[in-house]
Design an enzyme around this catalytic site. Sequence first.
Site, PDB file in Angstrom:
ATOM      1  CD  GLN A  42      23.181  20.608  52.057  1.00  0.00           C
ATOM      2  OE1 GLN A  42      23.659  20.887  50.963  1.00  0.00           O
ATOM      3  NE2 GLN A  42      23.066  19.353  52.460  1.00  0.00           N
ATOM      4  NE  ARG A  99      29.860  22.364  44.025  1.00  0.00           N
ATOM      5  CZ  ARG A  99      28.784  21.605  44.117  1.00  0.00           C
ATOM      6  NH1 ARG A  99      28.867  20.339  44.466  1.00  0.00           N
ATOM      7  NH2 ARG A  99      27.593  22.099  43.825  1.00  0.00           N
ATOM      8  CG  HIS A 144      23.915  23.764  46.706  1.00  0.00           C
ATOM      9  ND1 HIS A 144      25.083  23.108  46.377  1.00  0.00           N
ATOM     10  CD2 HIS A 144      23.116  22.820  47.254  1.00  0.00           C
ATOM     11  CE1 HIS A 144      24.992  21.830  46.722  1.00  0.00           C
ATOM     12  NE2 HIS A 144      23.804  21.630  47.256  1.00  0.00           N
ATOM     13  CG  ASN A 188      24.164  21.335  43.569  1.00  0.00           C
ATOM     14  OD1 ASN A 188      25.252  20.865  43.257  1.00  0.00           O
ATOM     15  ND2 ASN A 188      23.318  20.712  44.361  1.00  0.00           N
ATOM     16  CD  GLU A 189      22.598  17.003  43.428  1.00  0.00           C
ATOM     17  OE1 GLU A 189      21.453  16.763  43.850  1.00  0.00           O
ATOM     18  OE2 GLU A 189      23.605  16.396  43.830  1.00  0.00           O
ATOM     19  CG  ASN A 331      26.938  16.928  42.507  1.00  0.00           C
ATOM     20  OD1 ASN A 331      28.073  17.328  42.254  1.00  0.00           O
ATOM     21  ND2 ASN A 331      26.014  17.693  43.054  1.00  0.00           N
ATOM     22  CE1 TYR A 333      25.823  13.113  45.889  1.00  0.00           C
ATOM     23  CE2 TYR A 333      26.870  12.192  47.829  1.00  0.00           C
ATOM     24  CZ  TYR A 333      26.478  13.283  47.091  1.00  0.00           C
ATOM     25  OH  TYR A 333      26.742  14.548  47.553  1.00  0.00           O
ATOM     26  CD  GLU A 400      27.021  17.634  45.940  1.00  0.00           C
ATOM     27  OE1 GLU A 400      26.268  16.689  46.248  1.00  0.00           O
ATOM     28  OE2 GLU A 400      26.636  18.800  45.829  1.00  0.00           O
TER      29      GLU A 400
END
Length: 494
Positions: A42, A99, A144, A188-189, A331, A333, A400
Amino acid sequence: MQCKWIVTGCLTLLFNWTSCQEISNLTFPDSFLFGAASSAYQIEGAWNESGKGPSKWDFIIHAVPIVVDGSNAEVACDSYHRYNEDIAALKELGVNYYRFSIAWPRLLPRGFLNEINPDGVQYYNNLIDGLLAEGIEPWVTIFHADTPFPIYYLGDWNNANIVEYFTDYADLLFQLFGDRIKTWLTINEPLMYCATFIKNAVRFLGQVSVPTGVTEYLCGHNVLRAHAKTYRLYEEKYKSSQKGRISIVLNTDFSMPASDSEADVNAAQTKRDFDLGWFLHPLVYGDYPQRMIDNIGNHSSAQGYPFSRLPSFTVKEKKDIIGAYDFIAINHYTSELTVPNNSSGITVSSYDDDHNIATFKDPSWAGSAASWLKVCPQGFREMLVYLKNHYKNPEIVITEQGYADEPNTLNDMERINYYRLYLNDALKAIYEDGVKLTAYTAWSLLDSFEWDSGYSIRFGLYHVDFEDGRRTRTPKESARFYKNVISTRKLTDL
Ligand SMILES: *[C@@H]1O[C@H](CO)[C@@H](O)[C@H](O)[C@H]1NC(C)=O
Ligand SMILES: *[C@@H]1O[C@H](CO)[C@@H](O)[C@H](O)[C@H]1NC(C)=O
Ligand SMILES: *[C@@H]1O[C@H](CO)[C@@H](O)[C@H](O)[C@H]1NC(C)=O
Ligand SMILES: *[C@@H]1O[C@H](CO)[C@@H](O)[C@H](O)[C@H]1NC(C)=O
């Protein structure tokens, strides 16, 4: 659960901080750590430079027009060349740690150990040493979302051999960087990756007969096996000398019943098991949640499969998986409300049909620039309490959390409001609920390439000018707010 009332009550706070009496005057504990996060794909750019190989995402976004604003990550924030500016921003914020992720195809251009890219090694050494020189602890995410293209071609996380490929790659990272990295995050995720990304990646390429209901669980199974193998490898080979800690980063919205009815309460529990329990239950208890085993087993047999679409672990695998974490990394949100879905759950084989729960956001929750992200801080607190009560009161790290707004919003009061409310509930969870929450990571340090949303939504504490070749970074109001929280360790001294 009155999320509705409190969020509505606190909305006035968006325009008048002083009128909200909800904000706690408590202080984050001395040992509590604050950080900021990013991921390689990203922000790095330099997609085809200095020996880097292509990743799955490089391939997909050049092959299929899936990015809403037609953009790509060829340059992104240009952090490959401008990492010193990232370090300067982190120092300005005063974070304890950063991170970031290592791009597997930058280090291993073909995915395997037969070709190691020296420029990639140099880049991550520079970044790590630069952070340490400023007193910022580097936390590394090993994977990731950016699978090297050759491994994607071989089936990505559906291919059971990825367990070996990933462990080889992780072993190399421990050898190269483990003297300086004390916090490792393997993958990740996986919920996002296995239940959404991996099917979409097939769909993006125009293959209509996606084997849904099979691919999700194969992917998840291989993720858990790869994570556990890596955890055990580190434990046996590196832990005593390098003294680091390892976990896997799980993402979840918090599912809350839409009403007090038994059906809705049951729906919330099923959804929690499918989202969070899918990965966390094996790590804590050694196997998938019983609801997953039952639903998927029953649906598979009703659909005529000769096996359950949810694979099972061998005895040895269970032994490796159970306890393969040094803390729980989450993570988070937003939250969601649940009701049972009306479908039979067996017409189509898919993850969504297997849980067979419908979800929605309460219309009263404040929104953001991302349709999936609505503000519900109480859901965050409830999630922390749920983790404490259902998973043996673990140490929890938020890896996150953040808010999406429109591009070029420098006076980002809505982001400040979000962080203030969520951190306020973190304080309540720590002091009133006894949750062992020890660190908090803002997503994200910079505005960055948000996958198929491109640059159309922004999460950064720092604005990045994507029109400008220099990719100038400018602190938003939220950067000043976060800096202030970190230095005062309170939410009340603005
Ligand atoms: C903020 O709220 C306080 C107390 O309710 C009020 O006295 C003040 O006028 C408000 N300020 C603004 C800018 O609305
Ligand atoms: C914090 O708030 C409580 C009540 O909300 C009050 O009793 C206490 O004095 C406050 N502490 C400080 C240091 O302001
Ligand atoms: C790398 O990609 C850029 C487009 O971003 C292209 O102009 C350039 O020719 C590519 N370089 C190589 C070595 O392929
Ligand atoms: C189907 O679900 C029931 C519980 O509802 C469970 O007892 C049974 O073992 C399941 N069947 C399969 C094949 O998993």
